[in-house]
Motif scaffolding. Structure first.
Motif, PDB file in Angstrom:
ATOM      1  N   GLU A  83      12.146  21.613  18.454  1.00  0.00           N
ATOM      2  CA  GLU A  83      10.761  21.926  18.118  1.00  0.00           C
ATOM      3  C   GLU A  83      10.673  23.003  17.044  1.00  0.00           C
ATOM      4  O   GLU A  83       9.777  22.966  16.196  1.00  0.00           O
ATOM      5  N   HIS A  84      11.586  23.971  17.086  1.00  0.00           N
ATOM      6  CA  HIS A  84      11.506  25.133  16.204  1.00  0.00           C
ATOM      7  C   HIS A  84      12.897  25.410  15.658  1.00  0.00           C
ATOM      8  O   HIS A  84      13.835  25.618  16.427  1.00  0.00           O
ATOM      9  N   PRO A 110       5.898  30.729  17.900  1.00  0.00           N
ATOM     10  CA  PRO A 110       6.324  29.579  17.096  1.00  0.00           C
ATOM     11  C   PRO A 110       5.239  29.000  16.206  1.00  0.00           C
ATOM     12  O   PRO A 110       5.532  28.552  15.089  1.00  0.00           O
ATOM     13  N   GLU A 111       4.004  28.996  16.672  1.00  0.00           N
ATOM     14  CA  GLU A 111       2.942  28.417  15.845  1.00  0.00           C
ATOM     15  C   GLU A 111       2.673  29.290  14.623  1.00  0.00           C
ATOM     16  O   GLU A 111       2.521  28.785  13.508  1.00  0.00           O
ATOM     17  N   ALA A 171       5.683  29.006  12.058  1.00  0.00           N
ATOM     18  CA  ALA A 171       6.021  27.717  11.463  1.00  0.00           C
ATOM     19  C   ALA A 171       5.717  27.711   9.968  1.00  0.00           C
ATOM     20  O   ALA A 171       4.658  28.145   9.532  1.00  0.00           O
ATOM     21  N   THR A 220      11.168  28.182  10.208  1.00  0.00           N
ATOM     22  CA  THR A 220      10.990  29.608   9.944  1.00  0.00           C
ATOM     23  C   THR A 220      12.234  30.135   9.260  1.00  0.00           C
ATOM     24  O   THR A 220      13.355  29.820   9.675  1.00  0.00           O
ATOM     25  N   ASP A 239      14.976  23.027  22.450  1.00  0.00           N
ATOM     26  CA  ASP A 239      13.630  23.435  22.056  1.00  0.00           C
ATOM     27  C   ASP A 239      13.675  24.333  20.830  1.00  0.00           C
ATOM     28  O   ASP A 239      12.831  24.235  19.934  1.00  0.00           O
ATOM     29  N   VAL A 240      14.662  25.225  20.808  1.00  0.00           N
ATOM     30  CA  VAL A 240      14.789  26.191  19.716  1.00  0.00           C
ATOM     31  C   VAL A 240      16.220  26.145  19.186  1.00  0.00           C
ATOM     32  O   VAL A 240      17.172  26.180  19.976  1.00  0.00           O
ATOM     33  N   LEU A 268      14.957  28.008  13.264  1.00  0.00           N
ATOM     34  CA  LEU A 268      14.906  29.304  12.601  1.00  0.00           C
ATOM     35  C   LEU A 268      16.214  29.526  11.860  1.00  0.00           C
ATOM     36  O   LEU A 268      17.298  29.387  12.448  1.00  0.00           O
ATOM     37  N   VAL A 284      10.565  33.568  17.700  1.00  0.00           N
ATOM     38  CA  VAL A 284      10.667  32.676  18.854  1.00  0.00           C
ATOM     39  C   VAL A 284       9.437  32.817  19.743  1.00  0.00           C
ATOM     40  O   VAL A 284       8.918  31.832  20.285  1.00  0.00           O
TER      41      VAL A 284
END
Length: 374
Positions: A90-91, A220-221, A224, A160, A69-70, A93, A217
């Motif tokens: 999904e994310h 996330p929205e 982004a 990010t 997910d991260v 960083l 974290v």
């Protein structure tokens, strides 16, 4: 419902343990990927993937078709890592640094010299291609950021970027504080700083740097497609940093000031050997306002933790391959003696300027000068 998952590339440096611990506290099943050369004996108990995070084949061999997910890239070849996990998280960083800002390296290329301070995230970035002559290949840093954000724009993940200044903390491969700590241990009567240590550089304690990632974290929205400056809320000058470090080591280390143009051990206490911008103050209002960041550790506590770890690992500190300080005290003594003699020889030529300054009316206030200080 299965738990969310996280992959940390790194995890064993100064920010690694607090970052992994923070992810676990948030309920994320966390794995770290690193070379395996620098394990933390008392680090968080999580699965490790070992491989080469700087090589495309090494990344593919270690990560395979894994999905998370991260994904947090704190070191390694970030462009290759981002490309490999594109569409598999999904994310994403990534941790970068302040050299991406134009004027941090080679400050004299800009007019006025150096950086516009405080440095906002929209400060001009370095060119994609390095300019000749090349002092430090900053173009690669810019291209990496561009790659990550382009993948984000294509929908590969939420992207990010966190721009770090100099980080301090236990296990730091660039142990800037050791140049102060060892002099305290060796009983030196003073240490040299360039230009009296007047420059001010934003720094980030390891716990604070890790917390900044965790804030992203958590949101996330909002995070982004965003870049954020990361730094301690508290600012100290180079001299104050040296003095606080000496105090944490249990000593008092008076400062001898030499001109910054003159090579000396004062060049060894700051990144890029004092040849980059003399000051760099980062504006962190964006991460504070958008993600709710605030320091979790003070500068004094962070330095105390750093120095305590160094004192417990003195042999490791002395063998650190990244040390740029020779600790050649005889050479330092000769340099300071020569400088004192040179200053004495030019004192007569400088006397007219001392007299002019001495005639200035003081104090000066926002409303103007007041004779006699009344």
């Amino acid at each position: 419902m299965s738990a969310r998952t996280a992959l940390v590339i790194g995890g064993t440096g100064p920010t690694g343990p607090p970052l992994v611990e923070g992810l676990l506290e948030r309920g994320l099943d966390t794995t770290i990927f690193h070379t395996g050369r620098h394990e933390v004996p008392d680090g968080p108990d999580v699965p490790h993937l070992h491989g080469d995070p700087y090589d495309a084949d090494g990344i593919a061999d270690a990560l395979g078709d894994g999905r998370w997910d991260v994904v947090i890239a704190t070191y390694g070849r970030v462009r290759l890592l981002a490309q490999h996990v594109a569409g598999r998280c999904e994310h994403f960083l990534a941790v970068g640094g302040t050299p991406v800002y134009d004027g941090y390296i080679d400050p004299h290329r800009r007019v006025p010299t150096g950086m516009d301070m405080p440095v906002h995230e929209d400060h001009p970035l370095v060119p994609v291609e390095d300019r000749e002559p090349v002092t430090y290949r900053t173009g690669a840093i810019r291209r990496t950021e561009d790659t990550v954000f382009e993948l984000g724009r294509r929908g590969a993940f939420g992207a990010t970027y966190l721009r770090y200044p100099t980080v301090y903390g236990p296990r730091n491969p660039h142990a800037w504080e050791w140049t102060v700590v060892r002099r305290v241990l060796d009983g030196r009567p003073w240490m040299i700083l360039s230009d009296d240590g007047r420059g001010i550089h934003s720094r980030a304690g390891a716990a604070n740097a890790a917390h900044a990632i965790l804030c992203a974290v958590d949101h996330p929205e909002a995070a982004a497609q965003q870049a954020y400056n990361v730094a301690d809320d508290e600012l100290v000058s180079i001299r104050q940093w040296a003095e606080l470090t000496a105090l944490a080591a249990g000593g008092d280390l008076p400062i001898r000031s030499l001109p910054g143009e003159l090579p000396s051990p004062g060049w060894g206490v700051i990144a890029f050997g004092y040849q980059a911008t003399p000051s760099c103050v980062l504006d962190t209002s964006k991460i504070r306002e958008q993600l709710g960041y605030a320091d979790v550790m003070s500068v004094r506590d962070g330095l105390a933790e750093t120095v305590e770890w160094m004192l417990a690992h003195r042999e490791e500190m002395d063998a650190n391959p990244n040390l740029v300080d020779p600790f050649d005290y005889a050479a330092e003594d000769r340099l300071v003696a020569a400088y004192d003699a040179a200053m004495a020889s030019v004192a007569e030529a400088a006397e007219p300027f001392r007299a002019i300054v001495g005639r200035m009316t003081v104090p000066q206030t926002a409303k103007g000068a007041r004779a006699g200080g009344s």
